[in-house]
Design a protein around this motif. Structure first.
Motif, PDB file in Angstrom:
ATOM      1  N   UNK A 183       0.845  -1.185   0.000  1.00 31.02           N
ATOM      2  CA  UNK A 183       0.000   0.000   0.000  1.00 31.02           C
ATOM      3  C   UNK A 183       0.883   1.238   0.000  1.00 31.02           C
ATOM      4  N   UNK A 184       0.493   2.216  -0.813  1.00 31.63           N
ATOM      5  CA  UNK A 184       1.322   3.415  -0.977  1.00 31.63           C
ATOM      6  C   UNK A 184       1.492   4.228   0.287  1.00 31.63           C
ATOM      7  N   UNK A 185       0.508   4.234   1.166  1.00 30.77           N
ATOM      8  CA  UNK A 185       0.661   5.051   2.359  1.00 30.77           C
ATOM      9  C   UNK A 185       0.763   4.239   3.642  1.00 30.77           C
ATOM     10  N   UNK A 238       0.708  -1.564  -5.041  1.00 25.84           N
ATOM     11  CA  UNK A 238      -0.531  -1.709  -4.288  1.00 25.84           C
ATOM     12  C   UNK A 238      -1.049  -0.354  -3.888  1.00 25.84           C
ATOM     13  N   UNK A 239      -2.303  -0.268  -3.479  1.00 25.75           N
ATOM     14  CA  UNK A 239      -3.251  -1.365  -3.296  1.00 25.75           C
ATOM     15  C   UNK A 239      -4.042  -1.739  -4.556  1.00 25.75           C
TER      16      UNK A 239
END
Lengths: 301, 440
Positions: A183-185, A238-239
């Motif tokens: 996931x990017x964050x 992702x996501x």
């Protein structure tokens, strides 16, 4: 009648009493303090149905989760309009097996609320999950505004209130079935992150320290069972993807979300506490993220 | 006979309304009603210098008008019938208020609409210059506009604007019942003219149709074109109208810029470039109704003086879905061209830009990246800054779909906003993203 004991017997007895009085409490303390605090079951295999059965058998069978004539609420991940083999959503085959088993175990209904990121129609359709739920006899829906309920999160640091899907709040049996991916964050999407698909205002989480909000919400929501889909995991982009895939061919079962997520993080080559929300949740005592203290049982199915 | 005609009219009215509301899954049905107008078809074909498949939908009515003149007005026109109903109700109401005042000249279509013919020639002249004007005066377009605004959620007054022209028409009819159909309607005028032309042709070739008085036979028209002022004068007036329209269209086309500024409106995918769009768009509202996300709204002049009520995308709540191209299939004038799903997915309609001073990641070191999460085309790159991931837009991949803008949690102004540019396919579509369509 010689009731007197010999000196030797006396000395032996004395020594034994001394040793046991010093050591036994320590052993008892050791057993309670530094031994495994939670247990997770990692099922290896290729057939989701058999893997699911093996995992549930280790946890005491469906009967210990599904109460007869009560609803089961399944929080899976069907956030994106991507295909099953791309790993953006929970595997539809696994979902189908799970719903069938729940119904077979006497559940009145299996309800699948999912607030997807892509449009609900596309996400449910392209992920194959909408069809899988329908085939197996469950009911899937995208919650409308009136189907959320405002709750307060007493132990929340940043997230003190949230609008949560009512079915999730009132579920007698709540199963969390995320898919593991990057996931990017939040670095990784695992079981605790998966609850973002049950709240209405995701933007608030992103704007107020996402990791803290994920940990905060985990202090509040208590799933009966967590099954992480790590049959295939998306390791880049992702996501939503599409990204590179890896194939651990595992399902991770447990009831401690932090322990489950901590193990799942290792599949991506990360230390559990590299993922900030796992560290925060561990510190807030939601569960145990230190894998040294988690009993991990590997099973082949 | 009269009852038959009433039943026919009610049936057509209901069918047209159903098509315009787009309740059927075959959405393209929505394009059929406005496109059935030969006036619209001719103007569009002349303006774009080509005949599209959609233009051919206007052929049956054209042929009908050549044989029967204004038969369509008398028997089928849903707008006309609505106006007749408005007139009937107005008269009932008036008679109820003040008995004796209800005797007015009712809506009728028997006069030749000379003013309408003038408008018709202005429209044709402007179409000749490549900038068709007044397409919204077509009664079928107005009808479609009225019914296309209905939506179940998120109804705003801006979204209701396409309905305005038919409402105004109704109000005008309530005051002057015979004004529209008898004097102004350009579609009626065109049909009457075609009727006369057809009659003339039949006279030349010596063919006389046998059944002049079949079902609901209506007179072609009572007053001929030449009756009030003489053939020569009318012809000269119409020629002047044509020249006037052509020069007006040419002037307006020159006044518009070919490229909207970056703050101009984002158009639906497949839309023609400005300023042609200003003229070619009939403001029928079909695209706005077709959009399942409800993001196509009428522009309020943000794109320039000619941009009023043209479709623009509003990314404040939702975005242009990757797997949808419904708006590209309902345009009756070809303002929004038909696109394959693959063409739509590789078409860039704008470019997102990050304002780092507002961005939560760049400015406040939040773990946000919602834009990255929602981007379907992997056009948001991750850049690490102050220990957190920050977004950066890859302009070569950005489609301008607005997913990032609609979900950006920065308040009160979004930190990532799509800016307009001339629509073009992206230069290097990601092969993985493109590959998804194959097995989709």
């Amino acid at each position: 009648m010689n009731a007197r004991i010999s000196r030797r017997q006396f000395m032996t007895g004395l020594a034994a009493t001394a040793v046991s009085s010093v050591c036994l409490p320590r052993m008892a303390w050791a057993a309670s303090g530094s031994g495994p605090t939670s247990t997770i079951y990692v099922i290896h295999g290729s057939d989701p149905g058999r893997m699911l059965a093996a995992g549930i058998a280790r946890l005491g069978g469906w009967g210990s989760f599904v109460k007869p004539r009560q609803n089961v609420v399944l929080k899976l991940n069907a956030a994106w309009a991507s295909l099953p083999e791309q790993g953006g959503n929970t595997s539809p085959a696994l979902v189908e097996c799970c719903i069938q088993e729940c119904l077979r175990s006497g559940a009145a209904a299996v309800v699948v609320p999912e607030k997807s990121c892509s449009s609900a129609k596309d996400a449910f359709e392209r992920s194959g999950i909408g069809a899988a739920v329908k085939r197996s006899g469950g009911r899937m829906y995208s919650p409308e505004r009136h189907q959320f309920q405002r709750v307060t999160i007493p132990r929340g640091v940043n997230l003190k209130e949230a609008d949560v899907v009512r079915d999730v709040l009132e579920a007698p049996c709540l199963i969390n079935m995320p898919v593991a991916k990057t996931h990017g964050s939040s670095t990784l999407t695992l079981s605790m992150k998966n609850w973002m698909g049950s709240v209405s205002d995701r933007g608030y989480w992103h704007a107020h320290n996402l990791h803290q909000c994920i940990a905060d919400f985990s202090t509040f929501i208590k799933p009966s069972l967590i099954i992480v889909d790590a049959l295939r995991i998306m390791t880049t982009h992702g996501p939503q993807g599409p990204g590179k895939l890896a194939y651990p061919n595992q399902l991770i079962f447990g009831t401690d979300p932090v322990a489950v997520d901590a193990y799942a993080a290792t599949l991506f080559g990360k230390q559990p506490f590299d993922v900030l929300y796992i560290k925060l949740a561990h510190d807030m005592e939601v569960g145990c993220g230190d894998l040294k203290q988690v009993r991990i049982v590997h099973v082949d199915a | 006979m009269h009852h038959q005609r009433t039943i026919l009219r009610i049936g057509v009215l209901a069918l047209a309304a159903i098509a315009s509301v787009q309740v059927f899954p075959w959405l393209s049905g929505a394009a059929v009603w406005p496109a059935a107008s030969p006036l619209l078809a001719i103007c569009v074909a002349v303006a774009v210098r080509s005949v599209s498949l959609v233009s051919l939908i206007g052929l049956p009515l054209l042929a009908l008008a050549l044989v029967r003149g204004r038969w369509f007005c008398h028997h089928l026109c849903p707008t006309g019938y609505l106006l007749i109903l408005v007139d009937k109700f107005t008269r009932l109401w008036r008679r109820h208020r003040r008995p004796g005042l209800g005797r007015r000249h009712p809506v009728s279509m028997h006069r030749f609409p000379v003013l309408g013919l003038g408008l018709c020639f202005v429209m044709l002249g402007s179409a000749l210059s490549g900038f068709p004007l007044l397409l919204n005066l077509d009664p079928l377009v107005q009808f479609n506009g009225f019914f296309s605004v209905w939506r179940s959620t998120d109804w705003t007054w801006v979204a209701g604007l396409p309905a305005l022209s038919l409402i105004m028409l109704g109000l005008i009819t309530a005051i002057w019942p015979h004004l529209w159909c008898e004097r102004i309607c350009p579609l009626g005028a065109l049909q009457a003219l075609l009727g006369i032309a057809g009659k003339f042709c039949r006279h030349v070739i010596g063919w006389k149709p046998e059944t002049q008085s079949s079902v609901g036979a209506a007179p072609v028209c009572h007053n001929s074109l030449a009756a009030p002022a003489g053939r020569g004068v009318a012809g000269r007036r119409m020629f002047l109208a044509l020249v006037f329209g052509a020069s007006l269209g040419w002037m307006l086309k020159r006044m518009g810029t070919s490229c909207p500024g970056p703050d101009g409106p984002i158009r639906p995918p497949g839309a023609v470039t400005e300023p042609v769009l200003w003229g070619l768009c009939s403001r029928c509202g079909s695209c706005m109704r077709a959009c399942p996300e409800g993001i196509i709204i009428p522009d309020l002049g943000t794109g320039g003086h000619g941009s009023w009520l043209t479709p623009r995308l509003d990314f404040s709540q939702r975005y242009c879905n990757e797997w949808c191209r419904l708006c590209t299939g309902v345009c009756p004038t070809g303002t929004i061209g038909r696109l394959s799903l693959e063409a739509k997915r590789t078409l860039s309609i704008g470019t997102a830009r990050v304002d780092r001073t507002r961005c939560l990641a760049w400015n406040e070191a939040q773990y946000c990246m919602v834009c990255h999460e929602f981007c379907s085309y992997q056009a948001v790159r991750i850049v690490e800054h102050n220990g957190v991931n920050c977004p950066e837009v890859d302009e070569a991949l950005c489609r301008g779909c607005g997913a990032c803008q609609s979900h950006c949690p920065a308040e009160p102004v979004r930190a990532i906003v799509v800016h307009a540019h001339v629509q073009a396919p992206v230069s290097c579509p990601d092969p993985r993203v493109s590959a998804r369509i194959g097995n989709g």
